[in-house]
Design an enzyme around this catalytic site. Structure first.
Site, PDB file in Angstrom:
ATOM      1  CG  ASP A   1      -1.613   0.827   1.077  1.00 30.58           C
ATOM      2  OD1 ASP A   1      -2.711   1.551   0.202  1.00 30.58           O
ATOM      3  OD2 ASP A   1      -2.350   1.711   2.167  1.00 30.58           O
ATOM      4  CG  HIS A   2      -0.626   5.125   0.502  1.00 31.60           C
ATOM      5  ND1 HIS A   2      -1.202   5.298  -0.425  1.00 31.60           N
ATOM      6  CD2 HIS A   2      -1.754   4.072   1.465  1.00 31.60           C
ATOM      7  CE1 HIS A   2      -2.537   6.508  -0.041  1.00 31.60           C
ATOM      8  NE2 HIS A   2      -2.770   4.882   0.869  1.00 31.60           N
TER       9      HIS A   2
ATOM     10  CG  HIS B   1      -4.749   8.760   4.112  1.00 32.05           C
ATOM     11  ND1 HIS B   1      -4.569   9.037   2.795  1.00 32.05           N
ATOM     12  CD2 HIS B   1      -4.654   7.057   3.733  1.00 32.05           C
ATOM     13  CE1 HIS B   1      -4.415   8.613   2.208  1.00 32.05           C
ATOM     14  NE2 HIS B   1      -5.111   7.501   2.273  1.00 32.05           N
TER      15      HIS B   1
ATOM     16  CG  HIS C   1      -6.595   5.609   0.115  1.00 32.71           C
ATOM     17  ND1 HIS C   1      -5.437   5.482  -0.328  1.00 32.71           N
ATOM     18  CD2 HIS C   1      -7.249   4.128  -0.598  1.00 32.71           C
ATOM     19  CE1 HIS C   1      -5.499   4.365  -0.776  1.00 32.71           C
ATOM     20  NE2 HIS C   1      -6.435   4.265  -1.212  1.00 32.71           N
ATOM     21  N   GLY C   2      -8.785   6.500   3.524  1.00 32.19           N
ATOM     22  CA  GLY C   2      -9.257   7.218   5.454  1.00 32.19           C
ATOM     23  C   GLY C   2      -9.558   7.326   6.100  1.00 32.19           C
TER      24      GLY C   2
ATOM     25  CB  SER D   1      -9.822   4.765  11.051  1.00 29.45           C
ATOM     26  OG  SER D   1      -8.901   3.759  10.178  1.00 29.45           O
TER      27      SER D   1
ATOM     28  CG  ASN E   1      -7.408   1.562   1.079  1.00 27.80           C
ATOM     29  OD1 ASN E   1      -8.115  -0.028   0.961  1.00 27.80           O
ATOM     30  ND2 ASN E   1      -5.934   1.938   1.294  1.00 27.80           N
ATOM     31  CB  VAL E   2      -9.696  -0.158   7.815  1.00 29.14           C
ATOM     32  CG1 VAL E   2     -10.025   0.658   9.212  1.00 29.14           C
ATOM     33  CG2 VAL E   2     -10.751   0.128   7.355  1.00 29.14           C
TER      34      VAL E   2
ATOM     35  CB  THR F   1      -6.360   5.498  12.164  1.00 30.25           C
ATOM     36  OG1 THR F   1      -5.187   5.769  11.490  1.00 30.25           O
ATOM     37  CG2 THR F   1      -6.264   6.273  13.485  1.00 30.25           C
TER      38      THR F   1
END
Length: 283
Positions: free
Chosen positions: A84-85, A183, A211-212, A214, A233-234, A236
């Site tokens: 990822d990233h 994020h 994304h981000g 959380s 995507n999770v 945090t």
């Protein structure tokens, strides 16, 4: 169970108007918690290793990747491994040999033309290795030291027409879109632009990724999945659960020195966090 690919899971989710949960892992406890949570619901899941996590591991990808792969192969549910990233081309070129079936190449911080050129080159190489490729357009923010952007700042949101051209010209298999999340949010206060998501879903012909997540409330997440998000995507949220549980345990047991005690409590908290999110997304 043999490893599956992120592409398989995301394609399946997209056809059923659900989303696959993709969790960023840092420790073996993260790996075990995510898989245990997924197994308890008989649900597929994606384990993600970010470039930041690799840096934390002294720049070495293989130790965490190998551990995740072994755990995934012993899981009772389908598990995929995703890098990822990734901004480093050197790290990108380690993906296939390290057991990953997919990669998110992150050039979203660059101007459009540079993002496109870098992503096209990355996608060409990755596809030659059999890897499924995700990219980002618009900037979610909060990653690699970049602060979250103002929701109305130029470039903060993904433009549908630009997204369609970007997907066509880059050849990527999925697109992470900027629709209001960021994020590393520790409070669930993000408000998503569902009208924009609807336009993106009808304009772009590859699965969309959020994304981000959380920092997004449950109702906002379920609406995003209904609106076309196929991968969530999770990261945090797991860290909040783990850290909170460990803090509470050590406050109650200041004499504790056996790391298994507090890491076990942290792992249990992450299992419940993973379960909640997987259930929410419709599996």
């Amino acid at each position: 169970m043999p490893l599956v690919t992120t592409g398989e899971l995301v394609t399946r989710a997209a056809t059923t108007r659900s989303a696959v949960a993709a969790f960023n892992i840092i420790t073996l406890e993260h790996v075990e918690a995510v898989i245990t949570g997924a197994e308890s619901l008989d649900a597929p899941v994606v384990l993600q290793v970010s470039e930041n996590a690799v840096k934390f591991r002294y720049g070495s990808l293989l130790p965490l990747a190998r551990a995740a792969a072994v755990a995934a192969e012993r899981a009772a549910v389908p598990v995929a491994l995703h890098l990822d990233h990734v901004q480093s081309d050197d790290l990108l070129r380690q993906a296939a040999d390290a057991g990953f079936g997919s990669v998110m190449y992150d050039a979203a911080h660059l101007p459009y033309a540079e993002n496109l050129a870098a992503t096209r080159a990355a996608a060409d190489w990755a596809h030659s290795q059999g890897l499924w490729v995700e990219a980002e357009l618009g900037e979610v923010g909060g990653k690699h030291g970049r602060p979250p952007l103002d929701a109305h700042a130029p470039g903060a949101r993904t433009d549908p027409a630009e997204a369609r051209a970007f997907v066509t010209d880059s050849g990527v298999d999925a697109l992470a879109v900027a629709i209001g999340s960021a994020h590393a949010m520790t409070r669930r206060t993000a408000t998503l632009d569902h009208d924009l998501l609807k336009r993106l879903a009808t304009t772009v012909d590859v699965p969309l990724v959020l994304h981000g997540s959380s920092g997004v409330r449950d109702d906002e997440l379920t609406a995003a999945v209904a609106g076309g998000i196929a991968k969530v995507n999770v990261g945090t949220a797991l860290n909040i659960a783990m850290t909170g549980a460990i803090r509470e345990f050590l406050a109650a047991h200041p004499e504790a020195v056996d790391s298994r005690k507090y890491l076990g409590v942290g792992r249990d908290a992450m299992i419940e966090a993973a379960r909640r999110i997987i259930q929410l997304l419709g599996r």
